[in-house]
Scaffold this motif. Sequence first.
Motif, mmCIF file in Angstrom:
data_model
loop_
_atom_site.group_PDB
_atom_site.id
_atom_site.type_symbol
_atom_site.label_atom_id
_atom_site.label_comp_id
_atom_site.label_asym_id
_atom_site.label_seq_id
_atom_site.Cartn_x
_atom_site.Cartn_y
_atom_site.Cartn_z
ATOM 1 N N GLU A 1 0.814 -1.211 0.000
ATOM 2 C CA GLU A 1 0.000 0.000 0.000
ATOM 3 C C GLU A 1 0.852 1.268 0.000
ATOM 4 O OE1 GLU A 1 -2.876 2.595 -0.291
ATOM 5 O OE2 GLU A 1 -3.313 0.445 -0.333
ATOM 6 N N ASP A 2 1.963 1.254 0.734
ATOM 7 C CA ASP A 2 2.804 2.453 0.832
ATOM 8 C C ASP A 2 3.952 2.463 -0.180
ATOM 9 O OD1 ASP A 2 4.290 0.406 1.873
ATOM 10 O OD2 ASP A 2 4.744 1.384 3.791
ATOM 11 N N SER A 3 3.897 1.609 -1.175
ATOM 12 C CA SER A 3 4.974 1.520 -2.165
ATOM 13 C C SER A 3 5.059 2.797 -3.007
ATOM 14 C CB SER A 3 4.744 0.321 -3.093
ATOM 15 O OG SER A 3 5.642 0.345 -4.184
ATOM 16 N N PRO A 4 6.288 3.221 -3.346
ATOM 17 C CA PRO A 4 6.434 4.367 -4.251
ATOM 18 C C PRO A 4 6.101 4.023 -5.702
ATOM 19 C CG PRO A 4 8.588 3.455 -3.712
ATOM 20 C CD PRO A 4 7.589 2.730 -2.859
ATOM 21 N N ILE A 5 5.888 2.742 -5.989
ATOM 22 C CA ILE A 5 5.520 2.320 -7.350
ATOM 23 C C ILE A 5 4.062 2.702 -7.594
ATOM 24 C CG2 ILE A 5 5.224 0.338 -8.879
ATOM 25 C CD1 ILE A 5 7.463 -1.066 -7.343
ATOM 26 N N ARG A 6 3.864 3.633 -8.519
ATOM 27 C CA ARG A 6 2.532 4.148 -8.784
ATOM 28 C C ARG A 6 2.013 3.802 -10.176
ATOM 29 N NH1 ARG A 6 -0.248 5.091 -4.261
ATOM 30 N NH2 ARG A 6 1.266 5.667 -2.651
ATOM 31 N N MET B 1 7.066 -9.639 0.117
ATOM 32 C CA MET B 1 6.909 -8.180 0.026
ATOM 33 C C MET B 1 6.997 -7.538 1.394
ATOM 34 S SD MET B 1 4.276 -7.155 -3.061
ATOM 35 C CE MET B 1 3.328 -8.641 -3.287
ATOM 36 N N ASN B 2 6.456 -8.202 2.404
ATOM 37 C CA ASN B 2 6.555 -7.663 3.769
ATOM 38 C C ASN B 2 8.009 -7.552 4.220
ATOM 39 O OD1 ASN B 2 3.812 -7.277 4.257
ATOM 40 N ND2 ASN B 2 3.510 -9.355 5.047
ATOM 41 N N ARG B 3 8.846 -8.481 3.770
ATOM 42 C CA ARG B 3 10.262 -8.460 4.148
ATOM 43 C C ARG B 3 11.112 -7.610 3.198
ATOM 44 N NH1 ARG B 3 9.613 -14.356 4.978
ATOM 45 N NH2 ARG B 3 10.758 -14.684 3.023
ATOM 46 N N GLY B 4 10.493 -7.061 2.159
ATOM 47 C CA GLY B 4 11.219 -6.226 1.218
ATOM 48 C C GLY B 4 12.059 -6.993 0.217
ATOM 49 N N ASP C 1 7.086 2.492 -13.297
ATOM 50 C CA ASP C 1 7.913 2.472 -12.092
ATOM 51 C C ASP C 1 8.480 1.089 -11.785
ATOM 52 O OD1 ASP C 1 7.387 5.179 -11.684
ATOM 53 O OD2 ASP C 1 5.627 4.771 -10.433
ATOM 54 N N LEU C 2 8.051 0.074 -12.516
ATOM 55 C CA LEU C 2 8.582 -1.274 -12.309
ATOM 56 C C LEU C 2 9.993 -1.425 -12.871
ATOM 57 C CD1 LEU C 2 5.425 -3.439 -13.125
ATOM 58 C CD2 LEU C 2 6.445 -3.069 -10.873
ATOM 59 N N ARG C 3 10.431 -0.476 -13.678
ATOM 60 C CA ARG C 3 11.792 -0.533 -14.199
ATOM 61 C C ARG C 3 12.785 -0.536 -13.029
ATOM 62 N NH1 ARG C 3 14.508 1.370 -19.053
ATOM 63 N NH2 ARG C 3 12.567 2.347 -19.800
ATOM 64 N N GLY C 4 13.630 -1.545 -12.981
ATOM 65 C CA GLY C 4 14.623 -1.661 -11.928
ATOM 66 C C GLY C 4 14.113 -2.281 -10.637
ATOM 67 N N ALA C 5 12.813 -2.546 -10.548
ATOM 68 C CA ALA C 5 12.249 -3.119 -9.322
ATOM 69 C C ALA C 5 12.379 -4.639 -9.345
ATOM 70 C CB ALA C 5 10.780 -2.726 -9.182
ATOM 71 N N ALA D 1 7.146 -5.973 -5.900
ATOM 72 C CA ALA D 1 5.845 -6.158 -6.544
ATOM 73 C C ALA D 1 5.671 -7.648 -6.812
ATOM 74 C CB ALA D 1 5.769 -5.369 -7.848
ATOM 75 N N GLY D 2 4.429 -8.057 -6.998
ATOM 76 C CA GLY D 2 4.174 -9.477 -7.226
ATOM 77 C C GLY D 2 3.002 -9.700 -8.164
#
Length: 323
Positions: A113-118, A171-174, A122-126, A178-179
Motif C-alpha cells: 500500500e505504501d509503495s512508491p511504485i505508482r 513483500m513484507n520483508r522487502g 515504475d517497475l523498471r529496476g524493481a 511487486a508481485g
Amino acid sequence: MSQRSHVLVLAALLALSGAAGAQQSINVGLQAGGTMSWVTFAIQRYGLDKQLGFTLNATTYASKDATRVALRSGAAQVVVDDFIEVTLLRQKGFPVSAVYPFSLLAGGIVVPEDSPIRTVADLRGASLGATSLTDKTLLILRAYTRATAGFDVQDASKVVSVSSPLMEQFMNRGEIQAGIPFWHHTARMVAGGKFRQLISSADLLKGLGLPQNVPLLYVIARTDTDPATLGLFLKAVKLAEERMKADDAYWPAMLGANLYVLPDRAQLPALRAQWAAGLPKRWGAADLNATLLLTRKMIAVAGPDVVGLTRLDTRAFNTTFQP
C-alpha cells in the motif's frame, strides 16, 4: 417366442441398460487448491448431478502435473487447464479438446500500500515476483511495458520465481517490491488493506488493444468422453456457479470442507467478488479469437521457447457445447 428367446432379449436389454448407465458417469480430475473443486462441491451439495441424471466422480490430485497425467491416461475424463496446455497435449497426440471456458484472465500486479511504485513504468529496476517465467500475466505485462513504457520488464527489472502464497511474506520483508499472485491471493491481499493492485490483468489487455474478457482456463475433456454426459456436466457447472453467486451459506460450507484456506473470514466478500468477476459469460468464435490474439502477443514478445509453442491450434477448441 421361446423361453430361450425371452432370456436372450432380457439379457440384451440389461446389457444396453448397463452401457447407458456407464455413459452417464463422468470422471473429473481436480487439482488440489484449484477452484473447480469449489464447483464440484457445489454440484454435489445442490444435488445437480442427480437432478440432471449423471454421476459425478471427482478425484483430487496433488499437483497440476498429476492432473495432466490423469487426463492423458484416461483416469480423468475432464480437467481444468490453460489454453497453452490443450494445444501442447494435442500436438503430442492426446485426444483432448477445450470444450468450455472456465475462468477469465484475472488478478494483476500487486504492490504494498505504501509503495512508491505508482505506475507500470515504475517497475523498471524493481524486483518482481512471479509464479514462473511462463506465468500468463507476466508475459502480458512484458508485452504491455514494451508497448507503453519502452522496456521489457523481464530485462529491465529483476524477475524472481515466488510461489503465490509466499508473495505477501516476500513483500513484507522487502525481498520483492511487486508481485503477480494468483487471483484469489490478490483478492485476499488487497482486502487485507496492506496491499493495492497496481494494474489489473484486464487493464493490461485493454492497453494492448485486446478484449478484456479473455478466457485463461478451460474445461478440457478427452474426445472419447460421451458427449451427452459431458453436456450434462457442463450444464451442472453453469447451474452451480449461478447458485454459488447467490447462496451466502455455500461459502462458509466450502471453507469448512477445507477446499480453501482463508486466514481472515472478513476477506470472504472480496474473494467471492473476484471469483464471480472471472466467470465467462459466453463461449463462441469471438472468445476463441481473443485467446488466439493473446497467444500471438505473448509469442511475439517472449518467443515460442518461453511460451511453449509457435502458434495456438484452434482445432484444439470445441465451441459446440453451450450449456
